[in-house]
Structures are given as structure tokens and as C-alpha cells.
Design a protein around this motif. Structure first.
Motif, PDB file in Angstrom:
ATOM      1  N   SER A   1       0.868  -1.184   0.000  1.00  0.00           N
ATOM      2  CA  SER A   1       0.000   0.000   0.000  1.00  0.00           C
ATOM      3  C   SER A   1       0.901   1.229   0.000  1.00  0.00           C
ATOM      4  N   LEU A   2       0.316   2.395  -0.190  1.00  0.00           N
ATOM      5  CA  LEU A   2       1.090   3.630  -0.139  1.00  0.00           C
ATOM      6  C   LEU A   2       1.726   3.797   1.237  1.00  0.00           C
ATOM      7  N   ASN A   3       0.993   3.476   2.275  1.00  0.00           N
ATOM      8  CA  ASN A   3       1.511   3.601   3.637  1.00  0.00           C
ATOM      9  C   ASN A   3       2.722   2.683   3.858  1.00  0.00           C
ATOM     10  N   VAL A   4       2.628   1.441   3.420  1.00  0.00           N
ATOM     11  CA  VAL A   4       3.732   0.479   3.571  1.00  0.00           C
ATOM     12  C   VAL A   4       4.951   0.968   2.791  1.00  0.00           C
ATOM     13  N   PHE A   5       4.725   1.447   1.563  1.00  0.00           N
ATOM     14  CA  PHE A   5       5.807   1.987   0.739  1.00  0.00           C
ATOM     15  C   PHE A   5       6.493   3.159   1.437  1.00  0.00           C
ATOM     16  N   GLU A   6       5.701   4.122   1.934  1.00  0.00           N
ATOM     17  CA  GLU A   6       6.277   5.315   2.563  1.00  0.00           C
ATOM     18  C   GLU A   6       7.085   4.961   3.807  1.00  0.00           C
ATOM     19  N   LYS A   7       6.598   4.016   4.599  1.00  0.00           N
ATOM     20  CA  LYS A   7       7.350   3.595   5.793  1.00  0.00           C
ATOM     21  C   LYS A   7       8.671   2.937   5.400  1.00  0.00           C
ATOM     22  N   ALA A   8       8.647   2.082   4.393  1.00  0.00           N
ATOM     23  CA  ALA A   8       9.858   1.370   3.974  1.00  0.00           C
ATOM     24  C   ALA A   8      10.920   2.326   3.436  1.00  0.00           C
ATOM     25  N   PHE A   9      10.494   3.361   2.706  1.00  0.00           N
ATOM     26  CA  PHE A   9      11.445   4.280   2.083  1.00  0.00           C
ATOM     27  C   PHE A   9      11.655   5.569   2.888  1.00  0.00           C
ATOM     28  N   GLY A  10      10.984   5.703   4.025  1.00  0.00           N
ATOM     29  CA  GLY A  10      11.156   6.887   4.852  1.00  0.00           C
ATOM     30  C   GLY A  10      10.609   8.154   4.224  1.00  0.00           C
ATOM     31  N   ILE A  11       9.478   8.035   3.521  1.00  0.00           N
ATOM     32  CA  ILE A  11       8.849   9.183   2.852  1.00  0.00           C
ATOM     33  C   ILE A  11       7.577   9.543   3.612  1.00  0.00           C
ATOM     34  N   ARG A  12       7.326  10.826   3.753  1.00  0.00           N
ATOM     35  CA  ARG A  12       6.064  11.296   4.344  1.00  0.00           C
ATOM     36  C   ARG A  12       5.433  12.291   3.373  1.00  0.00           C
ATOM     37  N   SER A  13       4.647  11.780   2.449  1.00  0.00           N
ATOM     38  CA  SER A  13       4.074  12.652   1.419  1.00  0.00           C
ATOM     39  C   SER A  13       2.891  13.462   1.931  1.00  0.00           C
ATOM     40  N   GLY A  14       2.165  12.965   2.911  1.00  0.00           N
ATOM     41  CA  GLY A  14       0.962  13.646   3.379  1.00  0.00           C
ATOM     42  C   GLY A  14      -0.194  13.551   2.401  1.00  0.00           C
ATOM     43  N   ILE A  15      -0.076  12.671   1.417  1.00  0.00           N
ATOM     44  CA  ILE A  15      -1.115  12.513   0.401  1.00  0.00           C
ATOM     45  C   ILE A  15      -2.087  11.430   0.852  1.00  0.00           C
TER      46      ILE A  15
END
Length: 197
Positions: free
Chosen positions: A162-176
Motif C-alpha cells: 500500500s502507499l503507507n507500507v511503501f512510505e514507511k519502507a522508504f522513509g517518505i512522508r508525502s501527506g497525500i
């Protein structure tokens, strides 16, 4: 007003907002076509747009019909639809589309409306990363999905991605934000189902 949209339950107010007469939606040289028996969505480097250019929130979908279905089923979430812009990217989000949106709408609130299936979740990742100015490459590495950025990569099980899993793995916080229907793959599927009742 369009008879097919009226039959699906799209109010006249929303048909006017999206400026619908026929069910052909222009993406520049490409078009999306919808009828009771078919739905053709282009893979294009252009976008379809509706709504207010001077917006606070941009809703990004894969098709114009999904945008119409989303707003029809979620109008109660928005007190003023005149503050919304809708953008459809077609079947395959393109880096040029994302770069254009990033430059055209700096610091806007984004909502992604892609399907519940794997392709919809991959579109969430591709679009959110692009809006955050991160290029990602997605690979099928059976039975997993491999995602690469400029300086790292991770593999994910398809069911857990999911987008959430992706962001956690790569250390990204898009806020989208993403918004998905509960019992259907897309909001258009839900709208068609509701229209048959």
C-alpha cells in the motif's frame, strides 16, 4: 444532462460541475469513452481536468468517469465542490503528468482515487512519489513487487503493498491521502451497482 449518468444516479448539479454532455472526455489528442457496455481509458502523457484551477484540493483519478463516480458517492464530504479540481491520468501515470501537477499546484492537498486492486495501489505509489519529486521504478518479481528509487530498493508481497507500507519502507512522508471504496474495486463499480438497484 446525460441520460446514462442520470440513470446511474449522478445529480444534475454534478453533471454541470463536470460539464458533461456526451461521455467522451478529452485528454488532448487522446480520449476516454464511456457507454453502458464499454469503458475505454487511454494510456496517455496528457491529462483530463475538471473543476477549479485555483483550488485547495486536487483529486487525482485514473479516469474522468471515476472522478464523476467518486464525487457522486462522496459529495457529503465536501461542503463546497467549487474548491475542488479533478485530474485523470489515464491507465498509466506518466512522469510528465506528475511533474506538471507538481509545478502547477504547489502545496495543494492531494487525494488519490485509484482502485483497490494491485494496479490501483501501484498507481497510488507512483503518483504520490512523483508528486513528492521522487522517481520510482516498479517491477514484477514474482511473487513480489520490487520498488526502486534513486538510492534504494525494497520488495513487497503483493497482498501487503500500500502507499503507507511503501512510505514507511522508504522513509517518505508525502501527506497525500488515498480514498478507496469499501466493498468495490472502484467508485465507478459501486456507482454502477447502485444504479442497478
Amino acid at each position: 444532462m446525460n441520460a446514462i449518468l442520470t440513470e446511474l444516479g449522478v445529480p444534475g448539479e454534478l453533471q454541470a460541475f463536470f460539464q458533461v454532455t456526451d461521455l467522451v472526455f478529452s485528454y488532448g489528442p487522446d480520449s476516454e469513452y464511456f457507454d453502458k457496455d464499454f469503458h475505454r481509458i487511454p494510456a496517455t502523457s496528457n491529462v483530463w481536468m475538471a473543476g477549479n484551477d485555483l483550488t485547495r484540493e486536487v483529486v487525482i483519478t485514473y479516469s474522468a468517469m471515476e472522478a464523476i463516480a467518486y464525487l457522486t458517492l462522496n459529495k457529503h464530504r465536501y461542503s463546497r465542490i467549487d474548491t475542488l479540481a479533478f485530474v485523470a491520468v489515464g491507465n498509466l501515470p506518466h512522469d510528465g503528468q506528475l511533474q506538471w501537477m507538481r509545478s502547477a499546484w504547489l502545496k495543494k492537498k492531494y487525494t488519490l482515487v485509484f482502485g483497490n486492486g494491485l494496479l490501483g495501489r501501484l498507481a497510488d505509489i507512483k503518483v504520490a512519489a512523483g508528486l513528492a519529486d521522487r522517481r520510482v521504478r516498479l517491477y514484477w518479481n514474482s511473487p513480489n513487487i520490487r520498488i526502486e528509487t534513486e538510492n534504494s530498493h525494497h520488495e513487497f508481497a503483493m497482498d501487503n503493498l500500500s502507499l503507507n507500507v511503501f512510505e514507511k519502507a522508504f522513509g517518505i512522508r508525502s501527506g497525500i491521502r488515498t480514498h478507496k471504496p469499501i466493498r468495490f474495486d472502484t467508485f465507478l463499480d459501486q456507482l454502477k451497482h447502485n444504479g442497478k438497484q
